[in-house]
Design a protein around this motif. Structure first.
Motif, PDB file in Angstrom:
ATOM      1  N   ILE A   1       0.888  -1.161   0.000  1.00 17.29           N
ATOM      2  CA  ILE A   1       0.000   0.000   0.000  1.00 17.29           C
ATOM      3  C   ILE A   1       0.925   1.210   0.000  1.00 17.29           C
ATOM      4  O   ILE A   1       1.785   1.337   0.871  1.00 17.29           O
ATOM      5  N   TYR A   2       0.785   2.058  -1.011  1.00 12.80           N
ATOM      6  CA  TYR A   2       1.607   3.250  -1.117  1.00 12.80           C
ATOM      7  C   TYR A   2       0.858   4.430  -0.514  1.00 12.80           C
ATOM      8  O   TYR A   2      -0.324   4.609  -0.773  1.00 12.80           O
ATOM      9  N   ILE A   3       1.576   5.232   0.255  1.00 16.66           N
ATOM     10  CA  ILE A   3       1.003   6.415   0.890  1.00 16.66           C
ATOM     11  C   ILE A   3       1.872   7.608   0.497  1.00 16.66           C
ATOM     12  O   ILE A   3       3.100   7.540   0.598  1.00 16.66           O
ATOM     13  N   GLY A   4       1.240   8.680   0.044  1.00 17.83           N
ATOM     14  CA  GLY A   4       1.995   9.864  -0.323  1.00 17.83           C
ATOM     15  C   GLY A   4       1.111  10.904  -0.965  1.00 17.83           C
ATOM     16  O   GLY A   4      -0.024  10.623  -1.349  1.00 17.83           O
ATOM     17  N   THR A   5       1.641  12.085  -1.114  1.00 16.27           N
ATOM     18  CA  THR A   5       0.919  13.190  -1.736  1.00 16.27           C
ATOM     19  C   THR A   5       1.112  13.128  -3.247  1.00 16.27           C
ATOM     20  O   THR A   5       2.225  12.948  -3.722  1.00 16.27           O
ATOM     21  N   GLY A   6       0.026  13.250  -3.997  1.00 16.49           N
ATOM     22  CA  GLY A   6       0.115  13.282  -5.455  1.00 16.49           C
ATOM     23  C   GLY A   6       0.354  11.938  -6.100  1.00 16.49           C
ATOM     24  O   GLY A   6       0.804  11.866  -7.241  1.00 16.49           O
ATOM     25  N   LEU A   7       0.044  10.854  -5.415  1.00 12.82           N
ATOM     26  CA  LEU A   7       0.293   9.524  -5.971  1.00 12.82           C
ATOM     27  C   LEU A   7      -0.569   9.215  -7.197  1.00 12.82           C
ATOM     28  O   LEU A   7      -0.155   8.435  -8.048  1.00 12.82           O
TER      29      LEU A   7
END
Length: 149
Positions: free
Chosen positions: A68-74
């Motif tokens: 699960i990827y978490i980040g801004t602008g993904l």
């Protein structure tokens, strides 16, 4: 479920043997590029996608483990994040609901095709709400996955 980048969706992907593998999360793996030029562009886009990821949480399910990827602008990197984990597969099934689909489905389909135009992208739209998390609705996902084989 919703717009948290590459996480929160459910999906199915074809393994290199062509069999569908259902998993919660985005179907993930490595895409194959047609030329060295595309390979370089892919590496640049992959580095950009990696830079957008502030956290990665691996859900440990043995051979069905997924990140699960978490980040801004993904969302701007969603295609690259999906294609990198296809493990040679060329099919993606996007599973979404009638609330999220009008907002993100077309963009997600486009992002995956932009990352690798040889990937077949299909989708199934489910009703929204807890009351629809039933075996009958799950069968719709299985039916679509089998239809796409």
């Amino acid at each position: 479920s919703g717009a948290s980048g590459a996480s929160g969706a459910s999906g199915a992907s074809a393994s290199s043997s062509g069999r569908w593998r259902l998993q919660r999360g985005v179907p993930l793996g490595f895409g194959v590029r047609k030329s060295m030029r595309q390979g370089c562009a892919c590496a640049s886009r992959a580095a950009s996608a990696d830079a957008a990821v502030s956290h990665r949480v691996d859900v440990p399910l043995g051979e069905r483990t997924y990140p699960i990827y978490i980040g801004t602008g993904l969302f701007g990197h969603a295609g690259d994040l999906v294609v990198r984990h296809l493990n040679g597969g060329k099919q993606v099934l996007i599973v979404t609901n009638e609330t999220i689909a009008p907002i993100y489905l077309d963009g997600m389909r486009r992002a995956i095709k932009d990352a690798d135009d040889t990937v077949q992208v299909e989708h199934v739209i489910l009703p929204d709400g807890e009351q629809y998390k039933t075996m009958q609705v799950l069968e719709k996902i299985f039916d679509k996955a089998l239809e796409c084989r």
